[in-house]
Design an enzyme around this catalytic site. Sequence first.
Site, PDB file in Angstrom:
ATOM      1  N   GLY A   1     -37.426 -18.558  36.963  1.00  0.00           N
ATOM      2  CA  GLY A   1     -38.467 -19.298  36.640  1.00  0.00           C
ATOM      3  C   GLY A   1     -38.400 -20.597  37.276  1.00  0.00           C
ATOM      4  O   GLY A   1     -38.428 -21.775  36.717  1.00  0.00           O
ATOM      5  N   ALA A   2     -38.141 -20.805  38.783  1.00  0.00           N
ATOM      6  CA  ALA A   2     -37.860 -21.806  39.465  1.00  0.00           C
ATOM      7  C   ALA A   2     -39.072 -22.430  39.937  1.00  0.00           C
ATOM      8  O   ALA A   2     -39.261 -23.363  40.824  1.00  0.00           O
ATOM      9  CB  ALA A   2     -37.069 -21.569  40.706  1.00  0.00           C
TER      10      ALA A   2
ATOM     11  N   SER B   1     -33.754 -21.735  22.795  1.00  0.00           N
ATOM     12  CA  SER B   1     -34.483 -23.245  22.389  1.00  0.00           C
ATOM     13  C   SER B   1     -33.829 -23.552  20.900  1.00  0.00           C
ATOM     14  O   SER B   1     -33.388 -22.271  20.302  1.00  0.00           O
ATOM     15  CB  SER B   1     -35.713 -22.729  22.258  1.00  0.00           C
ATOM     16  OG  SER B   1     -36.649 -23.637  21.535  1.00  0.00           O
TER      17      SER B   1
ATOM     18  N   GLY C   1     -41.610 -26.494  35.854  1.00  0.00           N
ATOM     19  CA  GLY C   1     -40.599 -27.150  34.889  1.00  0.00           C
ATOM     20  C   GLY C   1     -39.221 -27.096  34.820  1.00  0.00           C
ATOM     21  O   GLY C   1     -38.752 -27.761  35.860  1.00  0.00           O
ATOM     22  N   ILE C   2     -38.558 -26.587  33.852  1.00  0.00           N
ATOM     23  CA  ILE C   2     -37.161 -27.050  34.014  1.00  0.00           C
ATOM     24  C   ILE C   2     -36.429 -26.140  35.004  1.00  0.00           C
ATOM     25  O   ILE C   2     -35.282 -26.733  35.721  1.00  0.00           O
ATOM     26  CB  ILE C   2     -36.540 -26.523  32.421  1.00  0.00           C
ATOM     27  CG1 ILE C   2     -37.080 -27.206  31.402  1.00  0.00           C
ATOM     28  CG2 ILE C   2     -35.090 -26.305  32.239  1.00  0.00           C
ATOM     29  CD1 ILE C   2     -37.168 -26.316  29.903  1.00  0.00           C
ATOM     30  N   GLY C   3     -36.806 -25.022  35.267  1.00  0.00           N
ATOM     31  CA  GLY C   3     -36.199 -24.054  36.439  1.00  0.00           C
ATOM     32  C   GLY C   3     -36.329 -24.771  37.629  1.00  0.00           C
ATOM     33  O   GLY C   3     -35.355 -24.687  38.548  1.00  0.00           O
TER      34      GLY C   3
ATOM     35  N   TYR D   1     -41.493 -15.546  19.693  1.00  0.00           N
ATOM     36  CA  TYR D   1     -40.941 -16.367  20.625  1.00  0.00           C
ATOM     37  C   TYR D   1     -39.504 -16.717  20.013  1.00  0.00           C
ATOM     38  O   TYR D   1     -38.522 -16.918  20.497  1.00  0.00           O
ATOM     39  CB  TYR D   1     -41.744 -17.617  20.725  1.00  0.00           C
ATOM     40  CG  TYR D   1     -41.237 -18.884  21.865  1.00  0.00           C
ATOM     41  CD1 TYR D   1     -40.874 -18.468  23.131  1.00  0.00           C
ATOM     42  CD2 TYR D   1     -40.641 -19.755  21.308  1.00  0.00           C
ATOM     43  CE1 TYR D   1     -40.178 -19.437  23.812  1.00  0.00           C
ATOM     44  CE2 TYR D   1     -40.115 -20.824  22.036  1.00  0.00           C
ATOM     45  CZ  TYR D   1     -39.830 -20.718  23.294  1.00  0.00           C
ATOM     46  OH  TYR D   1     -39.272 -21.662  23.961  1.00  0.00           O
TER      47      TYR D   1
HETATM   48  N1  LIG Z   1     -40.983 -26.759  27.424  1.00  0.00           N
HETATM   49  C1  LIG Z   1     -40.058 -27.028  26.123  1.00  0.00           C
HETATM   50  O1  LIG Z   1     -40.459 -27.668  25.561  1.00  0.00           O
HETATM   51  C2  LIG Z   1     -39.031 -25.779  26.110  1.00  0.00           C
HETATM   52  C3  LIG Z   1     -38.301 -25.821  24.788  1.00  0.00           C
HETATM   53  C4  LIG Z   1     -37.361 -24.943  24.546  1.00  0.00           C
HETATM   54  C5  LIG Z   1     -37.002 -23.917  25.375  1.00  0.00           C
HETATM   55  N2  LIG Z   1     -37.931 -23.893  26.543  1.00  0.00           N
HETATM   56  C6  LIG Z   1     -37.625 -22.777  27.620  1.00  0.00           C
HETATM   57  O2  LIG Z   1     -37.404 -23.436  28.537  1.00  0.00           O
HETATM   58  C7  LIG Z   1     -37.788 -22.069  29.791  1.00  0.00           C
HETATM   59  C8  LIG Z   1     -38.534 -22.808  30.817  1.00  0.00           C
HETATM   60  O3  LIG Z   1     -40.000 -23.187  30.262  1.00  0.00           O
HETATM   61  P1  LIG Z   1     -40.546 -24.587  30.883  1.00  0.00           P
HETATM   62  O4  LIG Z   1     -40.637 -25.472  29.717  1.00  0.00           O
HETATM   63  O5  LIG Z   1     -39.911 -24.963  32.154  1.00  0.00           O
HETATM   64  O6  LIG Z   1     -41.837 -23.803  31.171  1.00  0.00           O
HETATM   65  P2  LIG Z   1     -42.690 -23.702  32.386  1.00  0.00           P
HETATM   66  O7  LIG Z   1     -42.958 -24.805  33.302  1.00  0.00           O
HETATM   67  O8  LIG Z   1     -43.953 -22.671  31.894  1.00  0.00           O
HETATM   68  O9  LIG Z   1     -41.695 -22.449  33.192  1.00  0.00           O
HETATM   69  C9  LIG Z   1     -41.538 -21.439  33.030  1.00  0.00           C
HETATM   70  C10 LIG Z   1     -40.929 -20.845  34.328  1.00  0.00           C
HETATM   71  O10 LIG Z   1     -40.740 -19.177  34.132  1.00  0.00           O
HETATM   72  C11 LIG Z   1     -41.716 -18.429  34.602  1.00  0.00           C
HETATM   73  N3  LIG Z   1     -41.952 -17.485  34.119  1.00  0.00           N
HETATM   74  C12 LIG Z   1     -42.667 -17.273  32.732  1.00  0.00           C
HETATM   75  N4  LIG Z   1     -42.953 -16.067  32.359  1.00  0.00           N
HETATM   76  C13 LIG Z   1     -42.502 -15.171  33.381  1.00  0.00           C
HETATM   77  C14 LIG Z   1     -42.754 -13.910  33.409  1.00  0.00           C
HETATM   78  N5  LIG Z   1     -43.192 -13.056  32.754  1.00  0.00           N
HETATM   79  N6  LIG Z   1     -42.296 -13.452  34.770  1.00  0.00           N
HETATM   80  C15 LIG Z   1     -41.513 -14.185  35.666  1.00  0.00           C
HETATM   81  N7  LIG Z   1     -41.604 -15.563  35.496  1.00  0.00           N
HETATM   82  C16 LIG Z   1     -41.956 -16.071  34.283  1.00  0.00           C
HETATM   83  C17 LIG Z   1     -42.629 -19.208  35.167  1.00  0.00           C
HETATM   84  O11 LIG Z   1     -43.389 -18.754  36.237  1.00  0.00           O
HETATM   85  P3  LIG Z   1     -44.690 -19.133  36.908  1.00  0.00           P
HETATM   86  O12 LIG Z   1     -44.758 -20.388  36.959  1.00  0.00           O
HETATM   87  O13 LIG Z   1     -44.638 -18.836  38.471  1.00  0.00           O
HETATM   88  O14 LIG Z   1     -45.711 -18.432  36.146  1.00  0.00           O
HETATM   89  C18 LIG Z   1     -42.051 -20.510  35.484  1.00  0.00           C
HETATM   90  O15 LIG Z   1     -41.321 -20.672  36.394  1.00  0.00           O
HETATM   91  C19 LIG Z   1     -38.130 -21.161  29.136  1.00  0.00           C
HETATM   92  O16 LIG Z   1     -37.450 -20.186  28.640  1.00  0.00           O
HETATM   93  C20 LIG Z   1     -38.818 -21.778  27.625  1.00  0.00           C
HETATM   94  O17 LIG Z   1     -38.851 -20.869  26.507  1.00  0.00           O
HETATM   95  C21 LIG Z   1     -39.209 -24.826  26.901  1.00  0.00           C
END
Ligand SMILES: NC(=O)c1ccc[n+]([C@@H]2O[C@H](COP(=O)([O-])OP(=O)(O)OC[C@H]3O[C@@H](n4cnc5c(N)ncnc54)[C@H](OP(=O)(O)O)[C@@H]3O)[C@@H](O)[C@H]2O)c1
Length: 295
Positions: free
Chosen positions: A18-19, A154, A22-24, A180
Site C-alpha cells: 500500500g505504498a 487500527s 497515504g501512510i504506506g 473492517y
Molecule cells: N487513515 C486512517 O485514519 C486509518 C486509521 C486506522 C488504520 N488505517 C489503516 O492504515 C492503512 C493505510 O491506509 P491509508 O489511511 O493510508 O489509506 P489509503 O490512502 O487509501 O492507502 C491505502 C493503501 O493500500 C492500498 N490498498 C488498498 N486496498 C488494496 C487492495 N485490495 N490491494 C492492494 N492494495 C490495496 C492502496 O492502493 P491504491 O492507492 O493503489 O489503490 C493504498 O496504497 C490501512 O490498512 C488502513 O486500514 C488508516
Amino acid sequence: MNAPDPNTPVGRCVVVTGASSGIGKASAEAFARMGWHVIGTGRDAERSASAETDLRALSPPGGRVDFLRGDFAEMANVRRIAAEIAALTDRVHVLVNNAGGVRDGLYTSSEGLEWTFAANHLAPFLLTRELMPLLEQASETSAPGTVRVIAVSSLAHKQCSAMRWNDLMMREDFAAGSAYCQAKLANLLFTRELNRKVEGRGIVAQGMHPGKVRSNFSSHGEPSLKAYMATQNLIMPEQPARTIVWLATAPEPGMHGGRYFYDLAEAQAAPQALDDEAASRLWRESERMLESVNA
Ligand SMILES: NC(=O)c1ccc[n+]([C@@H]2O[C@H](COP(=O)([O-])OP(=O)(O)OC[C@H]3O[C@@H](n4cnc5c(N)ncnc54)[C@H](OP(=O)(O)O)[C@@H]3O)[C@@H](O)[C@H]2O)c1
C-alpha cells in the site's frame, strides 16, 4: 565481529504494501530517503506510477526502489507479488503490512473471498508466509530482533468484541464497518501468533494504530464514514510513518514482539486482541481458507 547496526541502511530491504498512497507512501518515502532498498506495492495504476516516480527521486546513491502492482483482494496476486519480490532480493529485513482499508459494501473477489477480510487479513497473512524464507535469510545475517514484520492495524479493533468464527467473511449479516473492525482485530491476533512462531528465529512482529490520518482511506467507504472523517482532526501520513520507521529500526520495539503501538509508544490493545487461543485459531482458519482457494 560487531553486531550489525539496524540503523545502517546499506543493504537493508523493506517491503511496504500500500505504498501508492497515504501512510504506506509516507513510510516508503522515509525508508527511501534513508537509502534502504524499498519494494513498494500498489493497486491503482496511476497512483502506483506516481508513487514510484516520487520514491525514486528521494532515493540517494546506494539506495534502490522497486514498485509492484496487484489487487490484494485476490490471493493469486499476492502469491505473484511474493514471487516478484523474491526475484528482486534474497532477503527482506522489514515487512510493513499496511495495504487495506474499508469498503462501502459487500464485494466478493474472483476467488470467492469477501474483500475486507481478504485484503486486510488474508493478504498480509499469505504475503508474510510467502516471504518467510526471505525474512529468515535476513535474520541469519542480522542482529536478533532487527528483522521485523509490522502490521498497520487500527484502534477500530476495539469495536469488534470477538472474531465471528462461524462466518468470518460475514456473509450472513454483512456490515462494512463491522467487517473492517474485525479485520483490524485479525491484524493484531495474526501479529501475536506470528510473533510466537518466529521470535525464536530472531524475527519480531509488532502491530500499530496509525491515528486518524488524512489519506484516501474514507474515499472507498460508505457516505457515513466520509462524513465522520470530514469532522475529525486528521493528522498527516508522515506522523504514523515516523512510528513505522521507529518500529522498524529502534532497539526497544525489537526486544519483545506481539505488542501494539501508537505514536512512538506501546499502547493498550483490547483484551480480545491478546487472546492467544483466538490467535492460534485464526491462524488455522486462515490456512484453511487459503487452501480452499489453492493459495
Ligand atoms: N487513515 C486512517 O485514519 C486509518 C486509521 C486506522 C488504520 N488505517 C489503516 O492504515 C492503512 C493505510 O491506509 P491509508 O489511511 O493510508 O489509506 P489509503 O490512502 O487509501 O492507502 C491505502 C493503501 O493500500 C492500498 N490498498 C488498498 N486496498 C488494496 C487492495 N485490495 N490491494 C492492494 N492494495 C490495496 C492502496 O492502493 P491504491 O492507492 O493503489 O489503490 C493504498 O496504497 C490501512 O490498512 C488502513 O486500514 C488508516
